[in-house]
Design a protein around this motif. Structure first.
Motif, mmCIF file in Angstrom:
data_model
loop_
_atom_site.group_PDB
_atom_site.id
_atom_site.type_symbol
_atom_site.label_atom_id
_atom_site.label_comp_id
_atom_site.label_asym_id
_atom_site.label_seq_id
_atom_site.Cartn_x
_atom_site.Cartn_y
_atom_site.Cartn_z
ATOM 1 N N GLU A 46 34.126 31.105 99.767
ATOM 2 C CA GLU A 46 35.124 31.050 100.837
ATOM 3 C C GLU A 46 35.172 29.650 101.457
ATOM 4 N N TRP A 47 36.400 29.231 101.790
ATOM 5 C CA TRP A 47 36.572 27.954 102.489
ATOM 6 C C TRP A 47 36.255 28.134 103.964
ATOM 7 N N THR A 48 35.747 27.098 104.601
ATOM 8 C CA THR A 48 35.486 27.136 106.041
ATOM 9 C C THR A 48 36.703 26.611 106.800
ATOM 10 N N TYR A 49 36.714 26.865 108.120
ATOM 11 C CA TYR A 49 37.774 26.311 108.960
ATOM 12 C C TYR A 49 37.768 24.781 108.887
ATOM 13 N N PHE A 50 36.579 24.214 108.780
ATOM 14 C CA PHE A 50 36.483 22.756 108.751
ATOM 15 C C PHE A 50 37.133 22.186 107.487
ATOM 16 N N ALA A 51 37.050 22.932 106.387
ATOM 17 C CA ALA A 51 37.719 22.487 105.165
ATOM 18 C C ALA A 51 39.228 22.414 105.374
ATOM 19 N N ALA A 52 39.762 23.396 106.096
ATOM 20 C CA ALA A 52 41.197 23.367 106.403
ATOM 21 C C ALA A 52 41.526 22.196 107.328
ATOM 22 N N ASP A 53 40.621 21.894 108.272
ATOM 23 C CA ASP A 53 40.830 20.739 109.146
ATOM 24 C C ASP A 53 40.909 19.446 108.334
ATOM 25 N N ASP A 55 28.112 16.853 98.692
ATOM 26 C CA ASP A 55 27.063 17.332 97.792
ATOM 27 C C ASP A 55 26.944 18.852 97.910
ATOM 28 N N GLU A 56 26.165 19.442 97.029
ATOM 29 C CA GLU A 56 26.001 20.896 97.009
ATOM 30 C C GLU A 56 24.563 21.259 97.321
ATOM 31 N N ARG A 57 24.411 22.272 98.169
ATOM 32 C CA ARG A 57 23.088 22.757 98.546
ATOM 33 C C ARG A 57 23.142 24.273 98.651
ATOM 34 N N ASP A 58 22.218 24.933 98.031
ATOM 35 C CA ASP A 58 22.118 26.399 98.099
ATOM 36 C C ASP A 58 23.430 27.078 97.732
ATOM 37 N N GLY A 59 24.132 26.498 96.783
ATOM 38 C CA GLY A 59 25.376 27.102 96.308
ATOM 39 C C GLY A 59 26.592 26.792 97.155
ATOM 40 N N ASP A 68 25.544 17.859 109.105
ATOM 41 C CA ASP A 68 26.519 17.938 108.028
ATOM 42 C C ASP A 68 27.324 19.226 108.149
ATOM 43 N N ARG A 69 28.494 19.252 107.523
ATOM 44 C CA ARG A 69 29.404 20.398 107.672
ATOM 45 C C ARG A 69 29.688 21.055 106.334
ATOM 46 N N VAL A 70 29.708 22.369 106.336
ATOM 47 C CA VAL A 70 30.013 23.135 105.127
ATOM 48 C C VAL A 70 31.520 23.151 104.912
ATOM 49 N N LEU A 71 31.929 22.868 103.666
ATOM 50 C CA LEU A 71 33.344 22.951 103.305
ATOM 51 C C LEU A 71 33.661 24.273 102.611
ATOM 52 N N ARG A 72 32.749 24.658 101.684
ATOM 53 C CA ARG A 72 32.942 25.938 100.992
ATOM 54 C C ARG A 72 31.613 26.660 100.958
ATOM 55 N N LYS A 73 31.651 27.910 101.389
ATOM 56 C CA LYS A 73 30.426 28.700 101.471
ATOM 57 C C LYS A 73 29.926 29.079 100.074
ATOM 58 N N SER A 74 28.708 29.562 100.029
ATOM 59 C CA SER A 74 28.122 29.934 98.736
ATOM 60 C C SER A 74 28.872 31.084 98.082
ATOM 61 N N TRP A 116 28.929 20.830 100.808
ATOM 62 C CA TRP A 116 28.749 20.200 102.112
ATOM 63 C C TRP A 116 29.417 18.819 102.165
ATOM 64 N N LEU A 117 29.866 18.465 103.368
ATOM 65 C CA LEU A 117 30.345 17.109 103.630
ATOM 66 C C LEU A 117 29.312 16.419 104.523
ATOM 67 N N ARG A 118 28.822 15.264 104.061
ATOM 68 C CA ARG A 118 27.762 14.580 104.805
ATOM 69 C C ARG A 118 28.377 13.779 105.973
#
Length: 554
Positions: free
Chosen positions: A305-312, A278-282, A296-302, A285-287
Motif C-alpha cells: 500500500e502507498w502512504t499519504y506521504f507518497a501521494a504528497d 532504499d528498502e527495509r523490511d519489505g 525517514d519516511r515510508v513511501l510504500r508499506k510492506s 523508504w525515502l531518506r
C-alpha cells in the motif's frame, strides 16, 4: 510624485554625485526606497541612502548627504532637502508635485497599486483543500479568505498564479465517510470512527434518491455507491459554498487521479534516480533525514500500500512538472510537523526547498457570540462551518475579518462587533468611506461640480495639512500591495485601508469639497473632488484585493 518616483529621483541623484566625484558606480544599489518620517515636521519623506553608501565608498555620510541634497534639490517637484543627524535626508515635496498624485490615481483606476515586483514568477497556490467528508469548517474558511486575497495580491504584483484545491478523495477517511453514509441510510448510528452530523443523513438521502437501487444491494456494493456518489455530492457542496464566499479555484485536483494515472510510481522512480530511496523490511523508504527531517519516511508499506506521504511526493512533482517555479501550500495549525518532511522531500527531488517550496501555517479561528465561543454547527455537529460564519456576520465581514490578522495568530471573531454599524467595526469603517466618497460624487453632480478637464487640474491648491496627509496615505498603497504580496501578508492591506479611512475622515471634516448654497464652484472644489475620487479608487482597489465589496451606498 509617488514614493517610488521619489526613490528613483534619489537614486538618479546618487548616480550624478558618483559621476561628479569619480566614484565607482558598482557601489550603487539597483533600487532604493524612501520612508515617511514618524514626525511630519521632519518632512514628507526620508532617505538613508547616504548612510548606506558612506562605508562602501569611504566618504563621510554627511559630506555625501550634502552632495545628494544639492543634486536632489534640482529635481522638479522637490521643495527642499535637509540633512539631519549623521546623514539622513529629509525631503519635502512642493504642493503641486504632491497633489498630482490624485489625478494619476483616478486616471490609473483599477490598475493603481499594481506592480511588477514578482513578474516572471509562476506560482502554484494551494489552499483550503479540506477532506471531502464534511462541510468547510471555520479553519478552512480562514484559508479561503487569506488564500484568495493572496492570489489577488500576487497577480497584482506581476506573478502568474494558479490557484488549486486538492481533494483528498483516496484513502481511509473516504472509506469511513462511505460507511457513515451507509449507516445513515439504514437508520443505524454512525460507525465508531465515522462521521456524524445532519449533513451525513442529508447526503445519504440524496444518494438514495439518485440511486434507489442502492437499498437492494449488499453492504459492500452499497458502500461503494455511497462512496462514489457521496463524495461527488460533497465535492459539489464544498465548491458551491466556496463560490458563494467569492472563491473559485483555477484547478480542482483529485488525489485519486494520482493513483489512477500511476503518478506515485513515477515519483518513486524520480526519487530513486536522485539516490534517496532504499528498502527495509519489505517497505520502501525515502531518506528525508539526508536533508534534515527528524526521521525517514515510508513511501510504500510492506503490504504494497502507498502512504499519504507518497501521494504528497507525487502531487508536489506534478506541480513542478506543470511548470510552476514555486509551490505554496497553506496548511492548518495541526500541520506544523509537515514542514520539515515536505522541505526534505523537495530536496530529495533535487529542488531547492527555499526556492521551489513554501509552506504557510494558519492558526485557529473561533466564532464568539455573547462573549462565549460558538462551539458547533447545527448541521455539521462538531465544528463551525463556512455557512455558520456567513449566516452570523455576512460574506464581506467574514472575508475582511479573516484577512485582517496575520495568519500565524489565533483570532476570535466577535459576532456583535462584526455586525455593528459603527466605527468599531473595521469593515464597516472602511466600507463607509467607500460609500461616502461615492455619495460626494453624486452630490457634486447634483450641484454641477465636476472634476473638469485633467489639464485644468490645479494640484498646487491641495495645500491644506489634511489634504497633504491624505495624499501621503494614498501614495503608500503600491508599496503596501508589494509588501503584502512579497511577505504573504494580506492583513497589511486591511490595516492600510483603515489608516487611509482615518486620513479621509480628517480631510472630509476639515476641507469642504462641495460649494455651499449659491457659492461659486472654484478650482479648489474641483481639486478636492479629484482627491475624493482618488480615495474612492484606492479604497475600492484595496477592498477588491481582499475580495470585499466597495459599496456606493450604506
Amino acid at each position: 510624485m509617488t514614493p517610488a518616483e521619489l526613490a528613483e529621483a534619489v537614486l538618479s541623484a546618487a548616480h550624478a554625485v558618483f559621476d561628479a566625484r569619480g566614484l565607482d558606480r558598482s557601489a550603487l544599489p539597483e533600487r532604493t526606497a524612501v520612508e515617511r518620517p514618524r514626525n511630519p515636521e521632519h518632512g514628507d519623506y526620508a532617505s538613508t541612502l547616504a548612510l548606506q553608501l558612506s562605508k562602501r565608498v569611504g566618504v563621510p555620510p554627511r559630506e555625501l548627504a550634502a552632495d545628494l541634497s544639492e543634486q536632489l534639490g534640482r529635481t522638479p517637484g522637490i521643495k527642499s532637502v535637509e540633512i539631519a543627524g549623521p546623514g539622513f535626508l529629509n525631503i519635502r515635496l512642493d504642493a503641486a508635485a504632491a497633489g498630482l498624485l490624485a489625478r494619476s490615481i483616478v486616471e490609473a483606476g483599477p490598475a493603481y497599486g499594481g506592480g511588477t515586483a514578482l513578474a516572471g514568477q509562476k506560482i502554484n497556490l494551494e489552499f483550503v483543500s479540506a477532506n471531502p467528508t464534511g462541510p468547510v469548517h471555520i479553519g478552512g474558511v480562514r484559508w479561503a479568505a487569506v488564500g484568495d486575497a493572496l492570489s489577488r495580491l500576487l497577480r497584482a504584483s506581476g506573478a502568474e498564479v494558479g490557484t488549486e484545491y486538492y481533494f483528498n478523495d483516496a484513502g481511509s477517511q473516504i472509506d469511513r465517510f462511505a460507511r457513515s453514509l451507509l449507516a445513515a441510510a439504514k437508520g443505524e448510528p454512525a460507525p465508531e470512527d465515522g462521521y456524524g452530523g445532519a449533513y451525513i443523513a442529508e447526503i445519504a438521502e440524496q444518494v438514495r434518491a439518485k440511486r434507489p437501487e442502492v437499498a437492494t444491494l449488499p453492504d459492500e456494493a452499497a458502500q461503494e455507491v455511497f462512496r462514489v456518489e457521496g463524495v461527488a455530492l460533497m465535492f459539489d457542496e464544498i465548491k458551491s459554498s466556496l463560490r458563494g464566499f467569492g472563491v473559485d479555484f483555477d484547478t480542482y485536483f483529485n488525489e485519486k487521479d494520482l493513483h489512477d494515472r500511476g503518478e506515485l510510481e513515477h515519483a518513486l522512480t524520480r526519487l530513486r534516480e536522485q539516490g534517496h530511496v532504499d528498502e527495509r523490511d519489505g517497505a520502501v523508504w525515502l531518506r528525508t533525514t539526508d536533508f534534515g527531517d527528524d526521521k525517514d519516511r515510508v513511501l510504500r508499506k510492506s503490504n504494497g500500500e502507498w502512504t499519504y506521504f507518497a501521494a504528497d511526493c507525487a502531487y508536489y512533482l506534478d506541480k513542478r512538472e506543470r511548470g510552476f517555479d514555486r509551490a505554496v501550500y497553506m496548511l492548518g495549525a495541526d500541520h506544523h510537523g509537515y514542514v520539515g518532511r515536505m522541505k526534505a522531500m523537495a530536496a530529495c527531488f533535487g529542488d531547492d526547498p527555499q526556492v521551489h517550496l513554501e509552506i504557510l501555517i494558519g492558526q485557529l479561528v473561533s466564532l464568539v457570540r455573547d462573549g462565549a465561543p460558538v462551539r458547533m454547527s447545527k448541521r455539521a455537529g462538531t465544528v463551525v462551518t463556512l455557512e455558520d460564519l456567513v449566516d452570523a456576520i455576512g460574506v464581506d465581514a467574514a472575508r475582511y475579518a479573516l484577512a485582517r490578522y496575520s495568519s500565524d495568530s489565533p483570532i476570535d471573531i466577535d459576532v456583535e462587533l462584526w455586525t455593528r454599524a459603527s466605527r468599531d467595526n473595521p469593515v464597516y469603517y472602511v466600507q463607509y468611506v467607500a460609500a461616502r466618497t461615492a455619495s460626494v460624487g453624486r452630490n457634486a453632480a447634483e450641484v454641477g461640480l465636476t472634476r473638469g478637464d485633467a489639464e485644468a487640474f490645479r494640484p498646487e491648491l491641495l495645500a491644506h495639512e489634511k489634504e497633504n496627509e491624505l495624499l501621503k496615505a494614498l501614495a503608500e498603497f503600491p508599496a503596501t500591495v508589494a509588501a503584502a504580496a512579497e511577505l504573504r501578508e494580506p492583513h497589511r492591506v486591511a490595516r492600510y485601508l483603515e489608516e487611509l479611512s482615518g486620513a479621509y475622515h480628517r480631510f472630509y471634516d476639515n476641507c469642504r469639497i462641495l460649494p455651499r448654497g449659491d457659492e461659486e464652484v472654484t478650482d479648489l472644489h474641483r481639486a478636492r473632488l479629484w482627491l475624493n475620487d482618488a480615495t474612492r479608487t484606492v479604497i475600492a482597489n484595496g477592498l477588491h484585493l481582499l475580495g470585499v465589496s466597495a459599496p456606493e451606498r450604506m
